[in-house]
Enzyme design. Structure first.
Site, PDB file in Angstrom:
ATOM      1  CE1 TYR A  53     -25.454  -1.057 -47.438  1.00  0.00           C
ATOM      2  CE2 TYR A  53     -23.498  -1.776 -48.447  1.00  0.00           C
ATOM      3  CZ  TYR A  53     -24.556  -1.351 -48.945  1.00  0.00           C
ATOM      4  OH  TYR A  53     -25.168  -1.215 -50.114  1.00  0.00           O
TER       5      TYR A  53
ATOM      6  CG  ASP B  61     -26.188   7.005 -45.204  1.00  0.00           C
ATOM      7  OD1 ASP B  61     -25.816   6.389 -45.660  1.00  0.00           O
ATOM      8  OD2 ASP B  61     -27.464   7.036 -45.062  1.00  0.00           O
TER       9      ASP B  61
ATOM     10  CE  LYS C 233     -31.627   0.918 -44.152  1.00  0.00           C
ATOM     11  NZ  LYS C 233     -31.776  -0.667 -44.910  1.00  0.00           N
TER      12      LYS C 233
HETATM   13  P1  KE4 Z   1     -30.728   0.723 -50.264  1.00  0.00           P
HETATM   14  O1  KE4 Z   1     -29.810   1.206 -51.232  1.00  0.00           O
HETATM   15  O2  KE4 Z   1     -30.231  -0.385 -49.666  1.00  0.00           O
HETATM   16  O3  KE4 Z   1     -31.927   0.943 -50.766  1.00  0.00           O
HETATM   17  O4  KE4 Z   1     -29.519   1.713 -48.782  1.00  0.00           O
HETATM   18  C1  KE4 Z   1     -28.265   1.665 -49.074  1.00  0.00           C
HETATM   19  C2  KE4 Z   1     -27.930   2.139 -47.483  1.00  0.00           C
HETATM   20  C3  KE4 Z   1     -27.436   3.666 -47.132  1.00  0.00           C
HETATM   21  N1  KE4 Z   1     -27.434   4.077 -46.083  1.00  0.00           N
HETATM   22  C4  KE4 Z   1     -27.682   3.307 -44.784  1.00  0.00           C
HETATM   23  C5  KE4 Z   1     -27.369   4.073 -43.918  1.00  0.00           C
HETATM   24  C6  KE4 Z   1     -27.877   1.958 -45.086  1.00  0.00           C
HETATM   25  O5  KE4 Z   1     -28.604   1.531 -43.990  1.00  0.00           O
HETATM   26  C7  KE4 Z   1     -28.189   1.301 -46.071  1.00  0.00           C
HETATM   27  C8  KE4 Z   1     -29.031   0.089 -46.632  1.00  0.00           C
HETATM   28  N2  KE4 Z   1     -28.659  -0.839 -45.062  1.00  0.00           N
HETATM   29  C9  KE4 Z   1     -28.772  -2.483 -45.407  1.00  0.00           C
HETATM   30  C10 KE4 Z   1     -29.077  -2.886 -43.972  1.00  0.00           C
HETATM   31  N3  KE4 Z   1     -28.053  -2.714 -43.668  1.00  0.00           N
HETATM   32  C11 KE4 Z   1     -29.682  -2.413 -46.579  1.00  0.00           C
HETATM   33  C12 KE4 Z   1     -30.081  -4.392 -46.745  1.00  0.00           C
HETATM   34  C13 KE4 Z   1     -28.901  -4.935 -48.044  1.00  0.00           C
HETATM   35  O6  KE4 Z   1     -28.394  -4.386 -48.607  1.00  0.00           O
HETATM   36  O7  KE4 Z   1     -30.105  -5.629 -48.613  1.00  0.00           O
END
Ligand code: KE4
Length: 430
Positions: free
Chosen positions: A145, A240, A268
């Protein structure tokens, strides 16, 4: 049964305002059933809900809170910065300060750009790679993701996989067709795709440790194989590290596994719980980004001073001596404590960990790809989740997520987790 009547009431109100009652799908408990817990506060390793119930937190806001909740130094930095104004829409020395600290961890980020989320960081990196190579195709891995940008919602992990929509409606077919996918850890499949599309793949984006299909480490040779293939084919390698950056090591998975990306995405932890993302890498690629170059990307709150202050305070603490060795001791204690418990259920459970991120899969070991993760017994996981919740342990409400430890978790907290897990598994498996 724990009383969560306030959460139930609040959830009813929220459902009249937000689709699914939440502002991000993974929070909705749809995978595990029941009502999402509404929290009033967090402190250290603990969360307190609106009914006054206290939980040990193993979600950590999905990764950012490696220091735990309301760490005094971070909170003080936020308050101090906010008192001088919440946003200028103009440069501030705080951006430079945080960028220099990021570069201490990732020295190959010759240039970088702050944004407000991991999604934005990935969007910027993808656009840059396409412009730099003049190619359109991107290659990602099923179950990984990378945020909710259209091109990446193809066989995506995290909430997309949890809700059964790894390839989201609303993404034009013409766009989705530009995204190739391979199974995680399957270098041969990547080679086949590259051979089938010579000179057309702009970038390959990968989570160097896959944290959105549980916790899947790279097999030996996987990351170095991707590096070599990208060098050979002129493909931009995007690592990533939104989740793994400053999580699995100060220098992220790149420090751990010794493989460098041409572009790196962060998020994060670098915001310390405030909205911060970043992308950066080789100067010759980053230099085509506006306003130096013509690849456009922008953001009203990019480099926000309050968020920068939180990130600076966080990274300062991560640079303290023995921060990661102490965190590793906790991860090892958890793993060693679980071993005799899991031994009672051979072939039913698989525990995988990298540093302070981990996943307990309800299926036999090992899990090397999303295809293997997807064969987990999600009904058993859901039962386990609720049993743990009722014993005061708050886990990610989905099998395809990673759990996190923080500096605030004590050895006694880990023993409490182990006790609750042993009790819960006895009930789940009878
Ligand atoms: P954000 O746009 O949510 O800040 O980051 C996206 C993202 C990008 N790359 C990786 C490897 C990530 O894990 C994420 C976001 N992770 C999820 C949890 N698995 C965020 C939680 C959510 O979607 O509310």
């Amino acid at each position: 049964m724990t009383n969560r009547s306030q959460s139930e009431l609040l959830f009813e109100q929220a459902r009249r305002l937000f689709p699914g009652g939440v502002n991000s799908p993974v929070r909705a408990f749809q995978a595990v059933g029941g009502t999402p817990v509404f929290f009033r506060s967090g402190r250290g390793a603990r969360l307190t809900d609106l009914d006054g119930n206290e939980y040990l937190d193993f979600v950590g806001s999905w990764g950012p809170l490696i220091l735990g909740h309301a760490r005094p130094e971070v909170t003080a930095a936020i308050i101090e910065a906010a008192g001088r104004g919440t946003s200028f829409g103009a440069p501030s020395p705080l951006e430079t300060d945080l960028a220099e600290r990021v570069r201490e961890a990732f020295p190959h980020l010759e240039r970088m750009r702050f944004v407000s989320s991991g999604t934005e960081a990935v969007m910027g990196a993808i656009r840059l790679a396409r412009a730099y190579t003049g190619r359109d195709l991107i290659l990602k891995f099923s179950g990984c993701y990378h945020g909710h940008a259209d091109s990446l919602l193809v066989k995506a992990g995290s909430g997309a996989a949890t809700l059964g929509t790894p390839s989201s409606p609303g993404v034009p077919k013409a766009l989705a067709e530009l995204t190739l996918t391979a199974a995680y850890n399957d270098l041969a499949e990547v080679e086949d795709l590259a051979a089938a599309h010579p000179g057309r793949i702009a970038c390959l984006i990968v989570e160097p440790v896959a944290g959105n299909m549980g916790c899947v480490p790279p097999q030996p040779g996987f990351l170095s194989g991707l590096r070599e293939l990208c060098d050979r084919q002129g493909i931009v390698l995007i690592l990533d590290e939104v989740m793994t950056g400053f999580r699995v090591a100060f220098g992220g998975a790149q420090e751990l596994f010794g493989v460098r990306g041409d572009l790196v995405c962060l998020g994060k932890i670098i915001g310390g719980g405030m909205p911060v993302g970043a992308f950066g890498g080789r100067k010759e690629i980053m230099s085509i980004l506006a306003p130096e170059g013509s690849v456009y990307q922008a953001g009203t709150l990019s480099g926000n001073p309050v968020a920068m202050a939180a990130g600076i305070a966080t990274l300062k603490l991560l640079q303290e001596r023995n921060f990661y060795p102490r965190l590793e001791q906790k991860g090892r204690r958890l793993e060693q404590g679980l071993r005799p418990i899991l031994a009672h259920y051979p072939e039913r459970l698989c525990f995988q960990r990298v540093g302070s991120m981990f996943c307990l899969y309800f299926r036999s070991a090992p899990v090397r790809s999303f295809e293997e993760a997807a064969r987990s017994d999600t009904a058993a996981f859901s039962r386990f989740f609720h049993l743990m919740l009722d014993q005061g342990c708050y886990l990610p409400p989905a099998q395809f997520e990673s759990c996190f430890l923080s500096a605030a978790h004590t050895m006694e907290d880990l023993d409490a987790f182990l006790d609750a897990a042993g009790h819960s598994l006895k009930i789940v498996f009878g």
